[in-house]
Design a protein around this motif. Structure first.
Motif, PDB file in Angstrom:
ATOM      1  N   GLY A 103      55.491  20.919 -14.698  1.00  0.00           N
ATOM      2  CA  GLY A 103      54.991  22.225 -14.287  1.00  0.00           C
ATOM      3  C   GLY A 103      56.101  23.223 -14.179  1.00  0.00           C
ATOM      4  N   GLY A 104      55.891  24.208 -13.367  1.00  0.00           N
ATOM      5  CA  GLY A 104      56.894  25.240 -13.156  1.00  0.00           C
ATOM      6  C   GLY A 104      57.045  26.122 -14.371  1.00  0.00           C
ATOM      7  N   GLY A 105      58.123  26.852 -14.439  1.00  0.00           N
ATOM      8  CA  GLY A 105      58.357  27.760 -15.537  1.00  0.00           C
ATOM      9  C   GLY A 105      59.145  27.130 -16.666  1.00  0.00           C
ATOM     10  N   GLU A 106      59.166  25.810 -16.762  1.00  0.00           N
ATOM     11  CA  GLU A 106      59.990  25.124 -17.735  1.00  0.00           C
ATOM     12  C   GLU A 106      59.682  25.501 -19.167  1.00  0.00           C
ATOM     13  OE1 GLU A 106      59.257  21.061 -16.879  1.00  0.00           O
ATOM     14  OE2 GLU A 106      60.281  21.148 -14.976  1.00  0.00           O
ATOM     15  N   ALA A 107      58.420  25.731 -19.505  1.00  0.00           N
ATOM     16  CA  ALA A 107      58.049  25.981 -20.889  1.00  0.00           C
ATOM     17  C   ALA A 107      58.043  27.464 -21.222  1.00  0.00           C
ATOM     18  CB  ALA A 107      56.703  25.346 -21.193  1.00  0.00           C
ATOM     19  N   ASP A 108      58.935  28.217 -20.628  1.00  0.00           N
ATOM     20  CA  ASP A 108      59.083  29.625 -20.952  1.00  0.00           C
ATOM     21  C   ASP A 108      60.006  29.773 -22.156  1.00  0.00           C
ATOM     22  OD1 ASP A 108      57.486  30.416 -18.800  1.00  0.00           O
ATOM     23  OD2 ASP A 108      59.186  30.458 -17.435  1.00  0.00           O
ATOM     24  N   VAL A 109      60.125  30.997 -22.651  1.00  0.00           N
ATOM     25  CA  VAL A 109      61.004  31.285 -23.780  1.00  0.00           C
ATOM     26  C   VAL A 109      62.447  30.929 -23.394  1.00  0.00           C
ATOM     27  CG1 VAL A 109      61.864  33.134 -25.266  1.00  0.00           C
ATOM     28  CG2 VAL A 109      59.453  33.091 -24.599  1.00  0.00           C
ATOM     29  N   PRO A 110      63.181  30.273 -24.289  1.00  0.00           N
ATOM     30  CA  PRO A 110      64.551  29.864 -23.989  1.00  0.00           C
ATOM     31  C   PRO A 110      65.449  31.036 -23.580  1.00  0.00           C
ATOM     32  CG  PRO A 110      63.778  28.757 -25.937  1.00  0.00           C
ATOM     33  CD  PRO A 110      62.740  29.770 -25.589  1.00  0.00           C
ATOM     34  N   ARG A 111      66.368  30.712 -22.671  1.00  0.00           N
ATOM     35  CA  ARG A 111      67.297  31.717 -22.146  1.00  0.00           C
ATOM     36  C   ARG A 111      68.525  31.002 -21.602  1.00  0.00           C
ATOM     37  NH1 ARG A 111      66.940  31.609 -16.543  1.00  0.00           N
ATOM     38  NH2 ARG A 111      65.106  30.582 -15.682  1.00  0.00           N
ATOM     39  N   ASP A 112      69.492  31.782 -21.111  1.00  0.00           N
ATOM     40  CA  ASP A 112      70.675  31.207 -20.479  1.00  0.00           C
ATOM     41  C   ASP A 112      70.326  30.744 -19.068  1.00  0.00           C
ATOM     42  OD1 ASP A 112      72.041  31.960 -22.741  1.00  0.00           O
ATOM     43  OD2 ASP A 112      73.004  33.703 -21.817  1.00  0.00           O
ATOM     44  N   MET A 113      71.014  29.727 -18.599  1.00  0.00           N
ATOM     45  CA  MET A 113      70.879  29.297 -17.210  1.00  0.00           C
ATOM     46  C   MET A 113      71.786  30.196 -16.369  1.00  0.00           C
ATOM     47  SD  MET A 113      71.785  25.580 -15.613  1.00  0.00           S
ATOM     48  CE  MET A 113      70.521  24.927 -14.573  1.00  0.00           C
ATOM     49  N   THR A 114      71.285  30.667 -15.228  1.00  0.00           N
ATOM     50  CA  THR A 114      72.078  31.533 -14.357  1.00  0.00           C
ATOM     51  C   THR A 114      72.320  30.854 -13.016  1.00  0.00           C
ATOM     52  OG1 THR A 114      70.163  32.633 -13.371  1.00  0.00           O
ATOM     53  CG2 THR A 114      71.040  33.593 -15.419  1.00  0.00           C
ATOM     54  N   ALA A 115      73.148  31.486 -12.201  1.00  0.00           N
ATOM     55  CA  ALA A 115      73.467  30.944 -10.876  1.00  0.00           C
ATOM     56  C   ALA A 115      72.192  30.777 -10.041  1.00  0.00           C
ATOM     57  CB  ALA A 115      74.458  31.855 -10.164  1.00  0.00           C
ATOM     58  N   ASP A 116      71.205  31.641 -10.229  1.00  0.00           N
ATOM     59  CA  ASP A 116      69.944  31.545  -9.488  1.00  0.00           C
ATOM     60  C   ASP A 116      69.137  30.308  -9.868  1.00  0.00           C
ATOM     61  OD1 ASP A 116      70.561  33.934  -8.241  1.00  0.00           O
ATOM     62  OD2 ASP A 116      69.370  35.150  -9.638  1.00  0.00           O
ATOM     63  N   ASP A 117      69.422  29.740 -11.044  1.00  0.00           N
ATOM     64  CA  ASP A 117      68.679  28.572 -11.535  1.00  0.00           C
ATOM     65  C   ASP A 117      69.314  27.250 -11.121  1.00  0.00           C
ATOM     66  OD1 ASP A 117      66.863  30.174 -13.085  1.00  0.00           O
ATOM     67  OD2 ASP A 117      68.440  30.400 -14.585  1.00  0.00           O
ATOM     68  N   SER A 118      70.417  27.296 -10.410  1.00  0.00           N
ATOM     69  CA  SER A 118      71.156  26.087 -10.064  1.00  0.00           C
ATOM     70  C   SER A 118      70.223  25.020  -9.490  1.00  0.00           C
ATOM     71  CB  SER A 118      72.254  26.428  -9.053  1.00  0.00           C
ATOM     72  OG  SER A 118      73.116  25.325  -8.900  1.00  0.00           O
ATOM     73  N   GLY A 119      70.242  23.840 -10.112  1.00  0.00           N
ATOM     74  CA  GLY A 119      69.432  22.722  -9.640  1.00  0.00           C
ATOM     75  C   GLY A 119      68.013  22.695 -10.179  1.00  0.00           C
ATOM     76  N   GLU A 120      67.641  23.647 -11.055  1.00  0.00           N
ATOM     77  CA  GLU A 120      66.292  23.685 -11.622  1.00  0.00           C
ATOM     78  C   GLU A 120      66.368  23.612 -13.145  1.00  0.00           C
ATOM     79  OE1 GLU A 120      63.909  26.925 -10.220  1.00  0.00           O
ATOM     80  OE2 GLU A 120      64.764  26.799  -8.218  1.00  0.00           O
ATOM     81  N   TYR A 121      65.331  23.034 -13.767  1.00  0.00           N
ATOM     82  CA  TYR A 121      65.302  22.970 -15.226  1.00  0.00           C
ATOM     83  C   TYR A 121      65.052  24.344 -15.814  1.00  0.00           C
ATOM     84  CZ  TYR A 121      65.486  17.911 -15.621  1.00  0.00           C
ATOM     85  OH  TYR A 121      65.908  16.612 -15.602  1.00  0.00           O
ATOM     86  N   VAL A 122      65.816  24.659 -16.858  1.00  0.00           N
ATOM     87  CA  VAL A 122      65.734  25.952 -17.539  1.00  0.00           C
ATOM     88  C   VAL A 122      65.609  25.695 -19.042  1.00  0.00           C
ATOM     89  CG1 VAL A 122      67.012  28.068 -18.076  1.00  0.00           C
ATOM     90  CG2 VAL A 122      67.116  27.097 -15.779  1.00  0.00           C
ATOM     91  N   PRO A 123      64.676  26.362 -19.731  1.00  0.00           N
ATOM     92  CA  PRO A 123      64.560  26.192 -21.185  1.00  0.00           C
ATOM     93  C   PRO A 123      65.711  26.898 -21.900  1.00  0.00           C
ATOM     94  CG  PRO A 123      63.046  27.881 -20.433  1.00  0.00           C
ATOM     95  CD  PRO A 123      63.696  27.309 -19.205  1.00  0.00           C
ATOM     96  N   VAL A 124      66.396  26.179 -22.797  1.00  0.00           N
ATOM     97  CA  VAL A 124      67.533  26.778 -23.501  1.00  0.00           C
ATOM     98  C   VAL A 124      67.388  26.759 -25.022  1.00  0.00           C
ATOM     99  CG1 VAL A 124      69.214  26.394 -21.658  1.00  0.00           C
ATOM    100  CG2 VAL A 124      68.879  24.631 -23.403  1.00  0.00           C
TER     101      VAL A 124
END
Length: 188
Positions: A103-124
């Motif tokens: 769940g969550g916002g994982e399947a969003d358009v790829p982007r850079d991981m930022t300091a606010d994303d620390s510890g969360e999955y980010v699409p790249v």
């Protein structure tokens, strides 16, 4: 066509952003979605270069191709650029595509991981696949760029293959680190 998204997670220390470079080799393990035993381990390709094709080829330009046992056609993997990813996600939403793999916002358009994303999955990274399923990402070293909180850029020797990376931002007198790096691939 199936859309797969590479998501990364890490604890960022003194890091403003963690970016997947567009013009460097990346490594995946892939499998035949119709067979439990057909895999190709640690295939390496450059997402900024497509494979050469014959004039009569009907397949769109792609980054990786494999012909599985007993298949007449090649199975292909295409790394989508930002516009291609936005378009593919838009098409999936119109078709009523459901996000799989978490769940969550994982399947969003790829982007850079930022300091606010620390510890969360980010699409790249988004990949359009036909007859092939990426299931593991293997960091080789040098496929990521780190920008420190002070603005210093580290592009060489950012090796996350062991799960951790650290350096020192001399200009800002600050330690910089990417720790507990993990990745997963989800289908959309």
């Amino acid at each position: 066509m199936v859309l797969f998204v590479l998501c990364i997670k890490a604890e960022l220390d003194g890091v403003e952003s963690l970016s997947l470079l567009k013009n460097t080799n990346i490594c995946f393990s892939v499998r035949n979605p119709l067979s439990d035993y057909e895999t190709r381990e640690k295939i390496v390709f450059d997402p900024s270069e497509t494979l050469e094709q014959d004039e009569g080829d009907r397949e769109p330009p792609h980054h990786f191709a494999v012909r599985w046992e007993g298949q007449k056609k090649f199975s292909t993997l295409i790394v989508l650029d930002e516009e291609g990813a936005k378009s593919a996600f838009k098409k999936m939403k119109k078709k009523g595509g459901k996000k799989k793999g978490g769940g969550g916002g994982e399947a969003d358009v790829p982007r850079d991981m930022t300091a606010d994303d620390s510890g969360e999955y980010v699409p790249v990274l988004a990949m359009e696949c036909r007859g092939v399923e990426p299931y593991a990402f293997h960091p080789l070293g040098n496929e990521f760029k780190v920008t420190s909180s002070g603005g210093a850029v580290f592009e060489e020797d950012v090796d996350l293959s062991e799960g951790d990376w650290g350096d020192y931002d001399e200009e800002n007198d600050e330690a910089v680190g990417v720790n507990e790096f993990e990745s997963k691939i989800i289908s959309v």
